[in-house]
Design a protein around this motif. Structure first.
Motif, PDB file in Angstrom:
ATOM      1  N   THR A 237      -3.973  -5.720   3.878  1.00 19.66           N
ATOM      2  CA  THR A 237      -3.956  -6.199   5.258  1.00 19.66           C
ATOM      3  C   THR A 237      -5.035  -7.238   5.511  1.00 19.66           C
ATOM      4  O   THR A 237      -6.017  -7.341   4.777  1.00 19.66           O
ATOM      5  CB  THR A 237      -4.209  -5.030   6.240  1.00 19.66           C
ATOM      6  OG1 THR A 237      -5.456  -4.412   5.910  1.00 19.66           O
ATOM      7  CG2 THR A 237      -3.092  -4.005   6.189  1.00 19.66           C
TER       8      THR A 237
ATOM      9  N   ILE B 180      -5.676  -6.315  -1.706  1.00 20.25           N
ATOM     10  CA  ILE B 180      -5.731  -6.151  -0.258  1.00 20.25           C
ATOM     11  C   ILE B 180      -4.327  -5.959   0.302  1.00 20.25           C
ATOM     12  O   ILE B 180      -3.376  -6.622  -0.107  1.00 20.25           O
ATOM     13  CB  ILE B 180      -6.447  -7.331   0.436  1.00 20.25           C
ATOM     14  CG1 ILE B 180      -5.752  -8.660   0.143  1.00 20.25           C
ATOM     15  CG2 ILE B 180      -7.920  -7.378   0.052  1.00 20.25           C
ATOM     16  CD1 ILE B 180      -6.300  -9.833   0.967  1.00 20.25           C
TER      17      ILE B 180
ATOM     18  N   SER C  54       0.791  -1.229   0.000  1.00 20.84           N
ATOM     19  CA  SER C  54       0.000   0.000   0.000  1.00 20.84           C
ATOM     20  C   SER C  54       0.824   1.279   0.000  1.00 20.84           C
ATOM     21  O   SER C  54       0.346   2.319  -0.442  1.00 20.84           O
ATOM     22  CB  SER C  54      -0.919   0.017   1.226  1.00 20.84           C
ATOM     23  OG  SER C  54      -0.158   0.185   2.413  1.00 20.84           O
TER      24      SER C  54
ATOM     25  N   LEU D  52      -7.476   3.224   5.025  1.00 20.15           N
ATOM     26  CA  LEU D  52      -7.563   1.769   4.910  1.00 20.15           C
ATOM     27  C   LEU D  52      -9.000   1.346   5.197  1.00 20.15           C
ATOM     28  O   LEU D  52      -9.487   1.530   6.318  1.00 20.15           O
ATOM     29  CB  LEU D  52      -6.606   1.083   5.885  1.00 20.15           C
ATOM     30  CG  LEU D  52      -6.638  -0.449   5.896  1.00 20.15           C
ATOM     31  CD1 LEU D  52      -6.122  -1.015   4.567  1.00 20.15           C
ATOM     32  CD2 LEU D  52      -5.815  -1.007   7.056  1.00 20.15           C
TER      33      LEU D  52
ATOM     34  N   GLN E 283     -11.703  -1.716   5.406  1.00 18.06           N
ATOM     35  CA  GLN E 283     -11.652  -3.156   5.608  1.00 18.06           C
ATOM     36  C   GLN E 283     -13.051  -3.772   5.617  1.00 18.06           C
ATOM     37  O   GLN E 283     -14.011  -3.140   6.065  1.00 18.06           O
ATOM     38  CB  GLN E 283     -10.963  -3.451   6.946  1.00 18.06           C
ATOM     39  CG  GLN E 283      -9.570  -2.844   7.080  1.00 18.06           C
ATOM     40  CD  GLN E 283      -9.178  -2.653   8.539  1.00 18.06           C
ATOM     41  OE1 GLN E 283      -8.461  -3.475   9.103  1.00 18.06           O
ATOM     42  NE2 GLN E 283      -9.637  -1.588   9.167  1.00 18.06           N
TER      43      GLN E 283
ATOM     44  N   GLN F 277      -7.074  -8.268   9.165  1.00 22.84           N
ATOM     45  CA  GLN F 277      -7.220  -8.027  10.603  1.00 22.84           C
ATOM     46  C   GLN F 277      -7.880  -9.259  11.214  1.00 22.84           C
ATOM     47  O   GLN F 277      -9.066  -9.489  11.041  1.00 22.84           O
ATOM     48  CB  GLN F 277      -8.069  -6.775  10.870  1.00 22.84           C
ATOM     49  CG  GLN F 277      -8.139  -6.435  12.342  1.00 22.84           C
ATOM     50  CD  GLN F 277      -8.878  -5.158  12.646  1.00 22.84           C
ATOM     51  OE1 GLN F 277      -9.543  -5.055  13.674  1.00 22.84           O
ATOM     52  NE2 GLN F 277      -8.776  -4.163  11.768  1.00 22.84           N
TER      53      GLN F 277
ATOM     54  N   GLY G  86      -8.519  -3.742   2.932  1.00 19.81           N
ATOM     55  CA  GLY G  86      -8.086  -4.901   3.709  1.00 19.81           C
ATOM     56  C   GLY G  86      -9.275  -5.783   4.030  1.00 19.81           C
ATOM     57  O   GLY G  86     -10.436  -5.403   3.811  1.00 19.81           O
TER      58      GLY G  86
ATOM     59  N   CYS H  51      -0.075 -15.073   3.783  1.00 20.10           N
ATOM     60  CA  CYS H  51       0.103 -13.632   3.893  1.00 20.10           C
ATOM     61  C   CYS H  51       1.537 -13.213   3.588  1.00 20.10           C
ATOM     62  O   CYS H  51       1.772 -12.158   3.000  1.00 20.10           O
ATOM     63  CB  CYS H  51      -0.321 -13.155   5.279  1.00 20.10           C
ATOM     64  SG  CYS H  51      -2.106 -13.268   5.538  1.00 20.10           S
TER      65      CYS H  51
ATOM     66  N   VAL I 103       0.623  -9.547   2.489  1.00 22.53           N
ATOM     67  CA  VAL I 103      -0.551  -9.022   3.192  1.00 22.53           C
ATOM     68  C   VAL I 103      -0.205  -8.971   4.679  1.00 22.53           C
ATOM     69  O   VAL I 103       0.143  -9.988   5.273  1.00 22.53           O
ATOM     70  CB  VAL I 103      -1.787  -9.914   2.959  1.00 22.53           C
ATOM     71  CG1 VAL I 103      -2.971  -9.451   3.799  1.00 22.53           C
ATOM     72  CG2 VAL I 103      -2.157  -9.932   1.472  1.00 22.53           C
TER      73      VAL I 103
END
Length: 348
Positions: A203, A201, A9, A128, A130, A205, A177, A224, A229
């Motif tokens: 991230t 994407i 990002s 960001l 999500q 969480q 994300g 990831c 990620v």
């Protein structure tokens, strides 16, 4: 405070993120502003919230968290100094006050959610954005096994990405994300983005703490890593259990005593209590508080881009941030792994 880049990002964020889901329920607007001021003073530039916050979710308070952040941004003029993350709710009929409970991750719902969040946050863009949980059937929030019989109609991942892409093009969101996702989900999001030229994407969480380490064993860590990620680890203290406060005083004021036990039953399991007792003893034998041990563990994991901490007082917030300076010796890490082997993932 160290910083890191979130995936591809370009966003540079502090390794500790201020979680805000207590704002509007356990914390007043003045409390929220004090926490935001203190976090900034300590070098935290990353703030995470969600349209459904605060918790526990109620129609009367929904959106208050974003409003409190928005009033702070307006008062301080610090919008340019923070990386602001929020989330759109996925489908959940129980949340009938959020767009009628359908809340699916289609273009109409996402656009409506973004516009409402922008107004509450008093900003013209979200850094960001999500997806709080998937549209499709996937085990989350204490469920541990995939159940095909629970399949339901869902929005295709490529359609969700296309909707987000339009909002990126419009300048309303910067990067995207996912949250509460699986290894398959991360792979599918990155695949569809590459195939169709849609936003990628940055991230994920997901839950990660000493009582919930399945990120390491579900192939999410490798997925990831290879897809670049970053993990934003939430609930690093297992709703306060890993702070040891309920161990010392079962009636201590906190989420696990002021909210109904049906809301977060996983952190009340006997196996969680057994693990917490062992982790707390290990911490104290090594001159640390239980919270310090639990947070230092999360802060030190190679796959954690940023750890989301939450607090209801400045005293708690200071302890949580101070734990970033703690380095766990090799023998303590080995002891943590030994406890984990005896009581694996009781809070997952």
């Amino acid at each position: 405070m160290k910083t890191t880049q979130l995936g591809t990002s370009g966003l540079q964020v502090s390794k500790v993120c201020l979680g805000t889901m207590t704002f509007g329920e356990q914390n007043s607007e003045a409390d929220a502003h004090s926490q935001l001021d203190y976090a900034m003073e300590r070098g935290i530039n990353f703030i995470d919230t969600a349209e459904m916050y605060p918790v526990m979710p109620r129609a009367e308070t929904q959106g208050a968290t974003e409003r409190f952040i928005g009033s702070w941004l307006k008062k301080t003029g610090k919008r340019g100094a923070v990386v602001l993350a929020t989330k759109v709710a996925g489908p959940n009929p129980a949340l009938h006050w959020v767009r009628g409970g359908a809340n699916n991750l289609d273009a109409g719902n996402i656009a409506a959610a973004v516009e409402t969040s922008l107004r509450r946050l008093q900003t013209d863009h979200i850094d960001l954005y999500q997806l709080h949980w998937p549209s499709r059937n996937v085990p989350i929030f204490g469920a541990t096994a995939f159940e095909p019989e629970k399949e339901r109609a869902s929005v295709a991942i490529e359609d969700t990405l296309a909707a987000l892409g339009k909002l990126v093009d419009a300048g309303k969101i910067g990067h995207i994300g996912v949250s509460n996702e699986s290894a398959w989900g991360v792979s599918e999001f990155t695949k569809q983005a590459e195939m169709k030229g849609l936003p990628r994407i940055a991230t994920i969480q997901n839950l990660y703490n000493l009582t919930a380490r399945s990120f390491e064993t579900s192939l999410l860590d490798e997925t990831c890593f290879r897809e670049n990620v970053g993990l934003l680890a939430y609930s690093p203290l297992a709703f306060g259990q890993l702070s040891g406060k309920y161990l010392d005083n079962p009636a201590a004021v906190g989420r696990l005593t002021i909210f109904p036990p049906t809301w977060s039953p996983r952190y009340l399991r006997p196996s969680v209590l057994a693990a917490v007792k062992q982790y707390a003893q290990l911490a104290r034998e090594n001159g640390m508080t239980p919270a310090q041990l639990a947070l230092a563990w999360c802060y030190s994991r190679w796959f954690v881009a940023s750890t989301i901490i939450g607090a209801t007082s400045l005293v708690q917030l200071k302890e949580n941030i101070d734990a970033f300076e703690t380095t766990l010796p090799a023998d303590v890490i080995a002891a943590i792994d030994a406890i984990h082997a005896r009581v694996p993932n009781p809070g997952q």
